[in-house]
Design an enzyme around this catalytic site. Structure first.
Site, mmCIF file in Angstrom:
data_model
loop_
_atom_site.group_PDB
_atom_site.id
_atom_site.type_symbol
_atom_site.label_atom_id
_atom_site.label_comp_id
_atom_site.label_asym_id
_atom_site.label_seq_id
_atom_site.Cartn_x
_atom_site.Cartn_y
_atom_site.Cartn_z
ATOM 1 N N SER A 8 0.855 -1.190 0.000
ATOM 2 C CA SER A 8 0.000 0.000 0.000
ATOM 3 C C SER A 8 0.889 1.237 0.000
ATOM 4 O O SER A 8 1.660 1.439 -0.930
ATOM 5 C CB SER A 8 -0.947 -0.026 1.208
ATOM 6 O OG SER A 8 -1.846 1.054 1.172
ATOM 7 N N THR A 9 0.823 2.054 1.041
ATOM 8 C CA THR A 9 1.603 3.284 1.102
ATOM 9 C C THR A 9 3.095 2.990 0.923
ATOM 10 O O THR A 9 3.660 2.175 1.636
ATOM 11 C CB THR A 9 1.390 3.979 2.453
ATOM 12 O OG1 THR A 9 -0.010 4.104 2.683
ATOM 13 C CG2 THR A 9 2.039 5.342 2.466
ATOM 14 N N HIS A 62 -2.774 -1.179 -3.151
ATOM 15 C CA HIS A 62 -3.877 -0.257 -2.900
ATOM 16 C C HIS A 62 -3.676 1.009 -3.729
ATOM 17 O O HIS A 62 -2.702 1.734 -3.531
ATOM 18 C CB HIS A 62 -3.938 0.126 -1.425
ATOM 19 C CG HIS A 62 -4.157 -1.034 -0.509
ATOM 20 N ND1 HIS A 62 -3.889 -0.967 0.838
ATOM 21 C CD2 HIS A 62 -4.630 -2.285 -0.730
ATOM 22 C CE1 HIS A 62 -4.179 -2.128 1.402
ATOM 23 N NE2 HIS A 62 -4.624 -2.945 0.472
ATOM 24 N N MET A 74 0.029 1.142 5.330
ATOM 25 C CA MET A 74 -0.702 1.368 6.570
ATOM 26 C C MET A 74 -1.705 0.244 6.799
ATOM 27 O O MET A 74 -2.151 -0.414 5.872
ATOM 28 C CB MET A 74 -1.455 2.701 6.495
ATOM 29 C CG MET A 74 -0.578 3.918 6.564
ATOM 30 S SD MET A 74 -1.552 5.449 6.578
ATOM 31 C CE MET A 74 -2.107 5.513 4.884
ATOM 32 N N ASP A 84 -4.010 -4.986 6.126
ATOM 33 C CA ASP A 84 -4.528 -5.801 5.038
ATOM 34 C C ASP A 84 -3.500 -6.850 4.621
ATOM 35 O O ASP A 84 -2.334 -6.532 4.399
ATOM 36 C CB ASP A 84 -4.884 -4.913 3.842
ATOM 37 C CG ASP A 84 -5.542 -5.684 2.709
ATOM 38 O OD1 ASP A 84 -6.193 -6.713 2.988
ATOM 39 O OD2 ASP A 84 -5.406 -5.264 1.548
#
Length: 353
Positions: free
Chosen positions: A172-173, A199, A293, A296
């Site tokens: 993600s991030t 993401h 973050m 998940d």
């Protein structure tokens, strides 16, 4: 209080962002009208985090970001347009050292921005919490690390001779530059297909796939429809949807599915891994959970690990945000923990046995 510098050439955006972050209660906000003004303010403002528009007069966001990372590295969140050009520029910004990005509201900005305000605050607050050293460009952080790559010492799951499988990657991030490094270290003939849940909005994942295809030896594509998995290929799930594996006519395929509201982030890493375990034995799956973050992917990869699959968590040494991989480690579901520049070698060892 979190010291935030908002950099945007639109007076309306500066006012709206100032109102949003001031209302959050833990931000002290100052603003700049363009990149040149932001750089002039950098030393005195000493921001903990910066939101940075890309398209600005005098000095655009990319040029400004490049100078920030040289003069006073700190977490930067880009404010990006939801266009193909905006996606390419955003990915370049993340390669330059930006922690994350937020989509710029379209249409009636003053009406739309309220809907995205909680995400803006969450992302900027999380970016501010990253350590200053982590905002250096990922490749520079990797080069600065000392020590040779350690061999894989954890026991590998048993496999039948000639058995093939799939690598499942979640991030993600901070994910795009981490994927640059991971895929860039893998050979063109890597024997297992790699399926990636990053993401990201739908307008960005195609640009990500194109960028990765240019930068690495593997063939990288965005999943558009029912897609048979091939060795030497990596597949990016389309944003704002979920990515699942299924079996069609005896072959394993990847496909997009409507985003499941039971999962907070999309493409959901948990859902990808769960679907993979439904069509392949755990010994044929290797999971990689990288920067991001939240949590998940942690629960599903813990289950994969418990069933005999091999799972790799990116270490805090290189992760922009050690949320997702840290959650996997906390659950006891990581077979091993590796800096991002060692994950490719670990994967090669896993599939070569």
């Amino acid at each position: 209080m979190i010291k935030l510098l908002v950099v945007d050439d639109s007076a309306l955006m500066r006012r709206l962002l100032t109102e949003i972050f001031t209302s959050a209660g833990d931000f002290a906000v100052v603003t700049a009208r363009d990149g040149a003004e932001a750089l002039a303010m950098l030393a005195d403002a000493a921001p903990d985090v910066i939101t940075l528009d890309i398209a600005m007069p005098r000095m655009n966001g990319l040029a400004c970001l490049d100078q920030i990372m040289v003069r006073r590295p700190c977490p930067v969140v880009m404010v990006s347009t939801m266009t193909s050009a905006g996606a390419d520029e955003t990915l370049e910004a993340m390669a330059l050292g930006a922690v994350d990005f937020i989509p710029k509201p379209r249409g009636a900005v003053s009406l739309e921005i309220d809907a995205v305000a909680p995400e803006l605050v969450r992302k900027v607050r999380a970016a501010a919490a990253t350590r200053i050293s982590k905002t250096l460009r990922l490749r520079e952080r990797v080069r600065a690390r000392s020590g040779a790559i350690e061999p894989v010492r954890n026991p590998l799951p048993p496999r039948n001779p000639g058995e093939t499988g799939v690598v499942l990657v979640g991030c993600s991030t901070g994910g795009p530059p981490a994927l640059d490094l991971l895929l860039g270290e893998l050979p063109a003939d890597f024997p297992w297909p790699i399926v990636i849940a990053q993401h990201m909005p739908a307008s960005f994942t195609s640009a990500l796939a194109r960028r990765l295809d240019r930068l690495c030896a593997l063939t990288v594509t965005e999943v558009q429809g029912t897609t048979p998995l091939l060795p030497g290929h990596a597949y990016i799930g389309r944003g704002n949807a979920d990515l699942i594996l299924s079996r069609r006519a005896g072959a394993i395929v990847a496909m997009n599915a409507p985003a499941n509201p039971a999962h907070l982030w999309h493409p959901s890493v948990d859902r990808l891994v769960e679907s993979a375990m439904g069509v392949l034995p755990a010994s044929s799956l290797t999971g990689v959970l990288m920067t991001g973050m939240g949590a998940d992917g942690a629960a599903a990869m813990r289950d994969l690990h418990a069933r005999g699959g091999y799972t790799i968590a990116e270490s805090a040494d290189t992760a922009a945000i050690w949320g997702m991989p840290g959650a996997l480690v906390a659950l006891g579901g990581a077979t091993c923990v590796r800096p991002v520049d060692e994950i490719a070698a670990t994967l090669v060892a896993c599939v070569a046995q």
